[in-house]
Structures are given as structure tokens and as C-alpha cells.
Design a protein around this motif. Structure first.
Motif, short mmCIF file in Angstrom:
data_model
loop_
_atom_site.label_atom_id
_atom_site.label_comp_id
_atom_site.label_asym_id
_atom_site.label_seq_id
_atom_site.Cartn_x
_atom_site.Cartn_y
_atom_site.Cartn_z
N LEU A 2 0.83 -1.20 0.00
CA LEU A 2 0.00 0.00 0.00
C LEU A 2 0.87 1.25 0.00
O LEU A 2 1.88 1.30 0.70
CB LEU A 2 -0.90 0.01 1.23
N GLN A 3 0.45 2.25 -0.78
CA GLN A 3 1.10 3.56 -0.76
C GLN A 3 0.02 4.60 -0.48
O GLN A 3 -0.99 4.65 -1.18
CB GLN A 3 1.76 3.87 -2.10
N ASP A 32 8.21 -1.30 11.22
CA ASP A 32 7.01 -1.71 10.49
C ASP A 32 7.25 -1.95 9.00
O ASP A 32 6.30 -2.19 8.26
CB ASP A 32 5.93 -0.64 10.66
N ARG A 33 8.52 -1.84 8.54
CA ARG A 33 8.90 -2.04 7.13
C ARG A 33 8.19 -1.04 6.21
O ARG A 33 7.76 -1.37 5.11
CB ARG A 33 8.63 -3.48 6.68
N GLY A 51 4.31 0.34 2.18
CA GLY A 51 4.72 -0.87 2.88
C GLY A 51 3.53 -1.80 3.02
O GLY A 51 2.52 -1.66 2.32
N PRO A 52 3.63 -2.75 3.95
CA PRO A 52 2.52 -3.67 4.19
C PRO A 52 1.24 -2.90 4.52
O PRO A 52 1.29 -1.93 5.29
CB PRO A 52 2.99 -4.51 5.37
N GLU A 53 0.15 -3.32 3.93
CA GLU A 53 -1.11 -2.55 4.05
C GLU A 53 -1.49 -2.28 5.49
O GLU A 53 -1.82 -1.14 5.85
CB GLU A 53 -2.23 -3.29 3.32
N ASP A 54 -1.45 -3.29 6.36
CA ASP A 54 -1.86 -3.08 7.74
C ASP A 54 -0.93 -2.11 8.46
O ASP A 54 -1.37 -1.28 9.25
CB ASP A 54 -1.96 -4.40 8.50
N ALA A 58 -2.03 1.56 9.91
CA ALA A 58 -1.81 1.86 11.34
C ALA A 58 -0.99 3.15 11.51
O ALA A 58 -1.30 3.96 12.38
CB ALA A 58 -1.11 0.68 12.02
N ALA A 59 0.02 3.32 10.67
CA ALA A 59 0.82 4.55 10.74
C ALA A 59 -0.03 5.77 10.42
O ALA A 59 0.05 6.80 11.11
CB ALA A 59 2.01 4.47 9.77
#
Length: 131
Positions: A2-3, A32-33, A51-54, A58-59
Motif C-alpha cells: 500500500l502507498q 514496520d517495514r 509498505g505492508p497494508e496493515d 496503522a501509521a
């Protein structure tokens, strides 16, 4: 992957030195990569997170709750095949710094981004530098 790209205004009632934001962001994003680009000029923030969607969601949720930000606007949310920002960077122009060199730095940092993301960063920087 996800971006997300958002823009916000700095909340003058909750000031925080830009370096403090960068320090915490680097720690959290490494954990969180998440990679991306953060433009901050003391009045505005423009950030791309990927990065990873979740982890990205969250960020972004943390940013929305952060009292240092106000008037947060999500500019884009897209699934991407590869990272446009392979490392974490922050673009910050100190008062009196050369505008042309700063714009060149932003162009270098956004070189692998989608044309609309690159245009968003370059457009805001040009507008803010000329203001």
C-alpha cells in the motif's frame, strides 16, 4: 503493498521540532517495514508512506490522532507492485537555503514515484519555496 500520500498543516498549538518527528518516524517505520518521503517546512507536511497494508494503515491512523497535525487530507491511496521510495528520507529546507538545490533534491527523491505523486511533491515544494 500500500502507498498513501497525505498533506497536513502543522498545528501551532502543538509544536514539535522537525528532527523529533524524523527520529520517531525512522524508528517506527523501520520496525514496520514502511518507507516513504516526508516533506516538512514548519507549516506543512506532505508524506508518502508505503509498505505492508496493515502497517501503513496503522501509521496513518497514528498520524490522524497526532495533535501536531491538523487539516489532514488523504491525496491518494493505491496498491503498488514495488516501492517508489526504497529508503526513508525527509526533505526539509532550512530558512535561507538555496531553493533550486532544494527542488533538485526533491526531484531526486521522487524520481521513482508515479507521475502524480512526483508532481504533488514538486508542486508543493515550488509553491512553498516561492511563498
Amino acid at each position: 503493498m500500500l502507498q498513501l500520500v497525505y498533506v497536513s498543516s502543522a498545528n501551532p498549538a502543538a509544536p514539535c521540532p522537525t528532527q523529533d518527528i524524523l527520529t520517531v518516524s525512522r524508528r517506527n517505520n523501520a520496525r514496520d517495514r514502511i518507507t516513504g518521503l516526508l516533506y516538512a517546512d514548519g507549516g506543512r507536511f506532505l508524506q508518502a508512506l508505503e509498505g505492508p497494508e496493515d502497517a501503513v494503515e496503522a501509521a496513518y491512523a497514528r498520524i490522524q490522532r497526532d495533535p501536531r497535525h491538523r487539516a489532514i487530507v488523504l491525496l491518494s491511496r493505491r496498491i503498488v507492485d514495488r516501492r517508489a521510495f526504497g529508503h526513508w528520507e525527509m526533505a526539509h529546507r532550512a530558512p535561507g537555503a538555496d531553493a533550486a538545490n532544494f527542488l533538485a533534491d526533491v526531484q531526486r527523491l521522487t524520481a521513482d514515484a508515479a507521475p502524480d505523486v512526483r508532481g504533488t511533491f514538486e508542486g508543493l515544494v515550488q509553491t512553498r519555496v516561492l511563498a
